[in-house]
Design an enzyme around this catalytic site. Structure first.
Site, mmCIF file in Angstrom:
data_model
loop_
_atom_site.group_PDB
_atom_site.id
_atom_site.type_symbol
_atom_site.label_atom_id
_atom_site.label_comp_id
_atom_site.label_asym_id
_atom_site.label_seq_id
_atom_site.Cartn_x
_atom_site.Cartn_y
_atom_site.Cartn_z
ATOM 1 C CD GLU A 122 -2.692 -1.585 0.077
ATOM 2 O OE1 GLU A 122 -3.195 -0.462 -0.540
ATOM 3 O OE2 GLU A 122 -3.059 -2.484 -0.184
ATOM 4 C CG HIS A 144 -8.464 -1.382 -1.617
ATOM 5 N ND1 HIS A 144 -7.765 -1.371 -2.781
ATOM 6 C CD2 HIS A 144 -9.621 -1.544 -1.949
ATOM 7 C CE1 HIS A 144 -8.716 -1.053 -3.778
ATOM 8 N NE2 HIS A 144 -9.751 -1.448 -3.213
#
Length: 190
Positions: free
Chosen positions: A8, A145
């Site tokens: 990320e 995510h």
């Protein structure tokens, strides 16, 4: 043999943005045998839209190690494995760029991209985002995510893609690497 990774970041550019989380799992014989996961302090503000997408905010990473501190152990974890990721160029690019800047090392591992494999194996599937492949293969991504959630989903998708490759008698790693790079139109005409 394979290490599935996901990162990320604070944005899309390896030159302008920073890593906020890294996760990886080692796969041997289609089984997870080891894992690596850490938040990373990007030493910069995390944009609000990134926090909204990932749930990672400045407070969450304030006591996390920096990428410079994380890289030696992550590189050891990777070893010489083939890196597997969804949109592998993105993850590989960020890792390679940071290794070069902070460790003065290059990343020489081969990489496989589940998106590229899906483009070749599932030409009729309109979109090949990780969420689309999860839906197609009925894989649940418990934490989309976030690095480890996406890694675990990618492992499941990758195993399904390997099964499709086996149906085409593509089993050896060199064959898989060659297939992933092959011209899509040539594959579809066969």
């Amino acid at each position: 043999m394979y290490t599935v990774i996901d990162i990320e970041t604070t944005g899309l550019s390896k030159h302008l943005h920073q890593i906020t989380e890294i996760a990886a799992v080692k796969i041997r014989d289609n089984q997870i045998v080891d894992s690596f996961q850490t938040l990373v302090n990007p030493k910069t503000r995390i944009p609000r839209f990134i926090t909204k997408l990932t749930g990672i905010d400045n407070r969450l990473v304030e006591n996390a190690p920096t990428i410079k501190q994380v890289l030696p152990s992550f590189k050891d974890f990777l070893g010489n494995d083939i890196i597997v990721a969804h949109n592998a160029t993105f993850d590989y690019g960020f890792i390679a760029h940071n290794l070069n800047i902070h460790q003065r090392e290059n990343l020489f591992n081969h990489k496989l991209c589940t998106r590229k494999l899906a483009n070749r194996l599932l030409p009729d599937l309109p979109r090949k985002r990780l969420s689309d492949l999860c839906e197609y293969f009925q894989v649940q991504n418990e934490q989309a995510h976030r690095a480890m959630g996406d890694v675990q989903a990618t492992v499941e998708v990758f195993n399904r893609l390997l099964n499709l490759l086996k149906e085409k008698n593509i089993c050896e790693i060199n064959e898989i690497l060659k297939f992933e790079k092959a011209n899509i139109k040539r594959i579809q005409s066969k």
